[in-house]
Design a protein around this motif. Structure first.
Motif, PDB file in Angstrom:
ATOM      1  N   UNK A 173      40.931  41.552  48.099  1.00  0.00           N
ATOM      2  CA  UNK A 173      40.621  40.734  49.260  1.00  0.00           C
ATOM      3  C   UNK A 173      39.161  40.310  49.209  1.00  0.00           C
ATOM      4  N   UNK A 174      38.928  39.023  49.322  1.00  0.00           N
ATOM      5  CA  UNK A 174      37.563  38.523  49.442  1.00  0.00           C
ATOM      6  C   UNK A 174      37.008  38.963  50.793  1.00  0.00           C
ATOM      7  N   UNK A 175      35.704  38.898  50.970  1.00  0.00           N
ATOM      8  CA  UNK A 175      35.101  39.336  52.227  1.00  0.00           C
ATOM      9  C   UNK A 175      34.694  38.154  53.102  1.00  0.00           C
ATOM     10  N   UNK A 217      40.603  44.295  35.206  1.00  0.00           N
ATOM     11  CA  UNK A 217      40.122  45.675  35.146  1.00  0.00           C
ATOM     12  C   UNK A 217      40.869  46.591  36.114  1.00  0.00           C
ATOM     13  N   UNK A 218      41.209  46.078  37.300  1.00  0.00           N
ATOM     14  CA  UNK A 218      41.835  46.908  38.329  1.00  0.00           C
ATOM     15  C   UNK A 218      43.351  46.718  38.413  1.00  0.00           C
ATOM     16  N   UNK A 219      43.896  45.839  37.586  1.00  0.00           N
ATOM     17  CA  UNK A 219      45.328  45.607  37.642  1.00  0.00           C
ATOM     18  C   UNK A 219      45.773  44.973  38.952  1.00  0.00           C
ATOM     19  N   UNK A 220      44.960  44.086  39.472  1.00  0.00           N
ATOM     20  CA  UNK A 220      45.225  43.451  40.767  1.00  0.00           C
ATOM     21  C   UNK A 220      46.423  42.511  40.664  1.00  0.00           C
ATOM     22  N   UNK A 221      47.367  42.645  41.583  1.00  0.00           N
ATOM     23  CA  UNK A 221      48.564  41.816  41.587  1.00  0.00           C
ATOM     24  C   UNK A 221      48.458  40.628  42.541  1.00  0.00           C
ATOM     25  N   UNK A 222      47.815  40.864  43.684  1.00  0.00           N
ATOM     26  CA  UNK A 222      47.630  39.817  44.688  1.00  0.00           C
ATOM     27  C   UNK A 222      46.167  39.752  45.070  1.00  0.00           C
ATOM     28  N   UNK A 223      45.676  38.524  45.310  1.00  0.00           N
ATOM     29  CA  UNK A 223      44.280  38.326  45.708  1.00  0.00           C
ATOM     30  C   UNK A 223      44.270  37.409  46.928  1.00  0.00           C
ATOM     31  N   UNK A 224      43.694  37.897  48.028  1.00  0.00           N
ATOM     32  CA  UNK A 224      43.590  37.111  49.256  1.00  0.00           C
ATOM     33  C   UNK A 224      42.228  36.427  49.267  1.00  0.00           C
ATOM     34  N   UNK A 225      42.232  35.106  49.296  1.00  0.00           N
ATOM     35  CA  UNK A 225      41.011  34.303  49.151  1.00  0.00           C
ATOM     36  C   UNK A 225      40.916  33.244  50.250  1.00  0.00           C
ATOM     37  N   UNK A 226      39.721  32.650  50.371  1.00  0.00           N
ATOM     38  CA  UNK A 226      39.549  31.516  51.279  1.00  0.00           C
ATOM     39  C   UNK A 226      38.997  30.287  50.565  1.00  0.00           C
ATOM     40  N   UNK A 227      38.473  30.436  49.363  1.00  0.00           N
ATOM     41  CA  UNK A 227      37.918  29.292  48.644  1.00  0.00           C
ATOM     42  C   UNK A 227      38.933  28.768  47.624  1.00  0.00           C
TER      43      UNK A 227
END
Length: 203
Positions: free
Chosen positions: A11-13, A134-144
């Motif tokens: 998740x972006x901040x 690196x973290x094996x991230x499956x989903x990324x919540x972004x705004x840009x």
């Protein structure tokens, strides 16, 4: 550090958990007497859609109080907590390198606003893909939108609808209205259904 075996959600901040445009409205008025509204921010390149210059922006971002007093997006902590309670690992990924001490300010802000997470990663735009791998991230919540396009090459991306991120979406990017819908998208996804029964998402 990640401890659970469930999916890894990033998740972006700024713009996702923290209301960056509201803060820019407040500080541009206070520091530069500019009368702006959040609706004026129609590009992620702020200097192209508002009277704020790049020099003025940098001065705001280099002011610790700007990030220390950033308002949280309503419900952001609640919905991240839903994911974490369901067994997901939460990684906060943020491009914050504006001043010495900003990392401590960031973790303090997350704690003060009750934002649940497993680890925080400070990564520039060009480094976010590496963080995903690196973290094996499956989903990324972004705004840009620009970040979403880059990240879509390595993971699924959920783009929170904002006036400044309008445009065509590549595959693997889904636009949603808010964090509640973002969590719903993850909940009903094929990957999220792999969570074992005792830790499945529920509302």
């Amino acid at each position: 550090m990640l401890h659970k075996e469930g999916p890894v959600i990033a998740c972006d901040l700024d713009g996702v958990l923290g209301n960056i445009t509201q803060q820019l409205v407040r500080f541009s008025d206070k520091e530069y007497q500019l009368r702006l509204r959040q609706k004026h921010f129609v590009s992620e390149n702020i200097e192209t859609c508002t009277p704020i210059t790049l020099v003025q922006l940098r001065r705001l971002f280099e002011t610790p109080n700007f990030f220390q007093t950033l308002p949280a997006v309503r419900g952001a902590g609640k919905w991240l907590g839903t994911l974490r309670s369901a067994g997901c690992n939460i990684v906060i990924v943020t491009d914050r390198f504006w001043y010495q001490g900003i990392q401590e300010d960031t973790t303090d802000w997350l704690k003060n606003h009750g934002i649940p997470y497993d680890t925080v990663v400070f990564a520039r735009k060009s480094e976010k893909q590496t963080a995903v791998l690196d973290f094996g991230i499956e989903w990324f919540i972004e705004d840009q939108l620009s970040n979403a396009r880059l990240l879509s090459a390595v993971c699924q991306v959920i783009l929170l609808d904002r006036p400044y991120n309008q445009g065509d979406l590549p595959s693997h990017v889904t636009r949603v209205k808010n964090m509640q819908q973002a969590v719903g998208q993850i909940r009903f996804s094929t990957r999220a259904r792999s969570i074992s029964a005792p830790t499945r998402l529920s509302f």
